[in-house]
Design a protein around this motif. Structure first.
Motif, mmCIF file in Angstrom:
data_model
loop_
_atom_site.group_PDB
_atom_site.id
_atom_site.type_symbol
_atom_site.label_atom_id
_atom_site.label_comp_id
_atom_site.label_asym_id
_atom_site.label_seq_id
_atom_site.Cartn_x
_atom_site.Cartn_y
_atom_site.Cartn_z
ATOM 1 N N ILE A 32 46.256 45.210 36.454
ATOM 2 C CA ILE A 32 46.197 43.966 35.678
ATOM 3 C C ILE A 32 45.046 43.098 36.173
ATOM 4 C CG2 ILE A 32 47.419 41.791 35.232
ATOM 5 C CD1 ILE A 32 50.023 43.461 35.166
ATOM 6 N N PHE A 33 44.857 43.021 37.488
ATOM 7 C CA PHE A 33 43.762 42.231 38.042
ATOM 8 C C PHE A 33 42.403 42.755 37.566
ATOM 9 C CE2 PHE A 33 40.589 41.744 41.453
ATOM 10 C CZ PHE A 33 40.482 40.362 41.467
ATOM 11 N N PHE A 34 42.200 44.090 37.688
ATOM 12 C CA PHE A 34 40.930 44.669 37.255
ATOM 13 C C PHE A 34 40.727 44.522 35.747
ATOM 14 C CE2 PHE A 34 40.885 47.737 41.091
ATOM 15 C CZ PHE A 34 40.194 46.800 41.852
ATOM 16 N N ALA A 35 41.779 44.663 34.976
ATOM 17 C CA ALA A 35 41.664 44.510 33.518
ATOM 18 C C ALA A 35 41.294 43.065 33.161
ATOM 19 C CB ALA A 35 42.961 44.924 32.837
ATOM 20 N N PHE A 36 41.890 42.100 33.870
ATOM 21 C CA PHE A 36 41.571 40.697 33.626
ATOM 22 C C PHE A 36 40.112 40.399 33.979
ATOM 23 C CE2 PHE A 36 41.385 36.288 35.224
ATOM 24 C CZ PHE A 36 41.712 35.629 34.041
ATOM 25 N N LYS A 37 39.661 40.900 35.129
ATOM 26 C CA LYS A 37 38.268 40.708 35.536
ATOM 27 C C LYS A 37 37.310 41.392 34.553
ATOM 28 C CE LYS A 37 38.053 38.566 39.531
ATOM 29 N NZ LYS A 37 37.235 37.389 39.757
ATOM 30 N N ALA A 38 37.656 42.563 34.081
ATOM 31 C CA ALA A 38 36.809 43.278 33.128
ATOM 32 C C ALA A 38 36.742 42.525 31.801
ATOM 33 C CB ALA A 38 37.337 44.693 32.890
ATOM 34 N N PHE A 39 37.849 41.913 31.403
ATOM 35 C CA PHE A 39 37.878 41.144 30.158
ATOM 36 C C PHE A 39 37.008 39.894 30.268
ATOM 37 C CE2 PHE A 39 39.839 37.912 27.403
ATOM 38 C CZ PHE A 39 39.699 38.557 26.185
ATOM 39 N N LYS A 40 37.012 39.246 31.432
ATOM 40 C CA LYS A 40 36.208 38.037 31.628
ATOM 41 C C LYS A 40 34.719 38.366 31.759
ATOM 42 C CE LYS A 40 37.521 34.374 33.541
ATOM 43 N NZ LYS A 40 37.827 33.281 34.414
ATOM 44 N N ASP A 41 34.379 39.496 32.377
ATOM 45 C CA ASP A 41 32.991 39.890 32.597
ATOM 46 C C ASP A 41 32.639 41.028 31.645
ATOM 47 O OD1 ASP A 41 30.455 40.193 33.635
ATOM 48 O OD2 ASP A 41 31.126 41.317 35.407
ATOM 49 N N LYS A 42 32.354 40.677 30.402
ATOM 50 C CA LYS A 42 32.125 41.687 29.369
ATOM 51 C C LYS A 42 30.799 42.427 29.551
ATOM 52 C CE LYS A 42 34.823 39.189 25.988
ATOM 53 N NZ LYS A 42 35.990 39.878 25.666
ATOM 54 N N LYS A 43 29.843 41.834 30.242
ATOM 55 C CA LYS A 43 28.534 42.467 30.407
ATOM 56 C C LYS A 43 28.529 43.497 31.533
ATOM 57 C CE LYS A 43 26.023 38.584 28.575
ATOM 58 N NZ LYS A 43 25.116 37.508 28.823
ATOM 59 N N GLY A 44 29.263 43.246 32.607
ATOM 60 C CA GLY A 44 29.273 44.156 33.751
ATOM 61 C C GLY A 44 30.243 45.310 33.529
ATOM 62 N N SER A 45 29.946 46.399 34.187
ATOM 63 C CA SER A 45 30.809 47.569 34.008
ATOM 64 C C SER A 45 31.645 47.873 35.255
ATOM 65 C CB SER A 45 29.976 48.792 33.639
ATOM 66 O OG SER A 45 29.119 49.126 34.707
ATOM 67 N N LYS A 46 31.414 47.109 36.337
ATOM 68 C CA LYS A 46 32.102 47.405 37.593
ATOM 69 C C LYS A 46 33.616 47.293 37.444
ATOM 70 C CE LYS A 46 32.243 44.438 41.115
ATOM 71 N NZ LYS A 46 31.834 43.631 42.257
ATOM 72 N N PHE A 47 34.108 46.177 36.927
ATOM 73 C CA PHE A 47 35.554 45.986 36.801
ATOM 74 C C PHE A 47 36.154 46.839 35.695
ATOM 75 C CE2 PHE A 47 34.541 41.997 39.074
ATOM 76 C CZ PHE A 47 35.398 42.173 40.147
ATOM 77 N N GLU A 49 35.164 49.899 34.983
ATOM 78 C CA GLU A 49 35.336 51.223 35.593
ATOM 79 C C GLU A 49 36.495 51.223 36.593
ATOM 80 O OE1 GLU A 49 31.501 51.956 37.222
ATOM 81 O OE2 GLU A 49 30.598 52.392 35.264
ATOM 82 N N LEU A 50 36.603 50.142 37.372
ATOM 83 C CA LEU A 50 37.719 50.040 38.309
ATOM 84 C C LEU A 50 39.062 49.979 37.585
ATOM 85 C CD1 LEU A 50 36.307 47.614 41.023
ATOM 86 C CD2 LEU A 50 36.850 50.042 41.285
ATOM 87 N N SER A 51 39.105 49.292 36.458
ATOM 88 C CA SER A 51 40.369 49.218 35.706
ATOM 89 C C SER A 51 40.718 50.579 35.106
ATOM 90 C CB SER A 51 40.313 48.137 34.632
ATOM 91 O OG SER A 51 39.331 48.426 33.673
ATOM 92 N N ILE A 52 39.714 51.321 34.637
ATOM 93 C CA ILE A 52 39.973 52.664 34.106
ATOM 94 C C ILE A 52 40.491 53.578 35.217
ATOM 95 C CG2 ILE A 52 38.868 54.728 33.137
ATOM 96 C CD1 ILE A 52 37.061 52.820 31.538
ATOM 97 N N ILE A 53 39.858 53.502 36.388
ATOM 98 C CA ILE A 53 40.312 54.322 37.526
ATOM 99 C C ILE A 53 41.737 53.948 37.923
ATOM 100 C CG2 ILE A 53 39.950 54.753 39.999
ATOM 101 C CD1 ILE A 53 36.927 54.535 39.408
ATOM 102 N N SER A 54 42.033 52.662 37.977
ATOM 103 C CA SER A 54 43.382 52.255 38.381
ATOM 104 C C SER A 54 44.422 52.620 37.315
ATOM 105 C CB SER A 54 43.434 50.757 38.712
ATOM 106 O OG SER A 54 43.187 49.988 37.567
ATOM 107 N N ILE A 55 44.051 52.574 36.037
ATOM 108 C CA ILE A 55 44.975 52.993 34.978
ATOM 109 C C ILE A 55 45.275 54.484 35.093
ATOM 110 C CG2 ILE A 55 45.168 53.384 32.479
ATOM 111 C CD1 ILE A 55 43.736 50.671 32.107
ATOM 112 N N LEU A 56 44.231 55.282 35.312
ATOM 113 C CA LEU A 56 44.441 56.725 35.457
ATOM 114 C C LEU A 56 45.272 57.043 36.709
ATOM 115 C CD1 LEU A 56 40.941 58.091 34.396
ATOM 116 C CD2 LEU A 56 43.074 58.129 33.081
#
Length: 153
Positions: A32-47, A49-56
């Motif tokens: 949830i943390f990584f997904a929230f960070k990824a949603f806020k930072d739409k330009k960067g791919s770091k979070f 990718e981290l959210s995809i890894i944590s989901i898997l």
């Protein structure tokens, strides 16, 4: 030959694995943390990718937990049926269930039961709650009684 006590069979019934629940909860929070960070930072791919890894990782962990739970439930059901078997035998022989020892915890048909100095062979009857107990003598056998790991015996 090893004979297992009622308390030993009872102790083999597994308890809820709290470690699996805690790790699953932590993985959900991290996801949830990584997904929230990824949603806020739409330009960067770091979070992202981290959210995809944590989901898997979470999906894999949940699938492994389900398999472990099913195996644990199957084993628990076998031990519970064996406890029921010991209770029926103790009632049949008129002794306390703590005085009944069995040589296996896997199957009831053909099991050897020790009550005091007497030995019996269990033969399954027509229904699941009936057993024929055949008295027998053991020659040159080394009898080892296995108690519950918590009984201190």
């Amino acid at each position: 030959m090893k004979f297992y006590s009622y308390d030993y069979v009872l102790s083999q019934i597994s308890q809820q694995n709290w470690a699996m629940i805690i790790v699953s909860t932590l993985l959900v929070i991290v996801t949830i943390f990584f997904a929230f960070k990824a949603f806020k930072d739409k330009k960067g791919s770091k979070f992202r990718e981290l959210s995809i890894i944590s989901i898997l990782t979470l999906i894999a962990f949940v699938l492994i937990s389900i398999t472990n739970f099913q195996t644990s439930q199957y084993n628990d059901n076998q031990f519970r049926s064996y406890l029921h078997f010991i209770e029926i035998v103790s009632k049949e022989l008129g002794v306390d269930k703590k005085d009944v020892y069995v040589n296996t915890s896997a199957t009831t048909d053909g099991a050897i039961i020790k009550v005091g100095d007497n030995f019996y062979r269990a033969i399954s009857g027509t229904d699941q709650d009936s057993y024929l107990l055949e008295k027998m003598e053991l020659y040159k056998s080394d009898v080892e009684l296995i108690y519950s790991p918590y009984s201190g015996q």
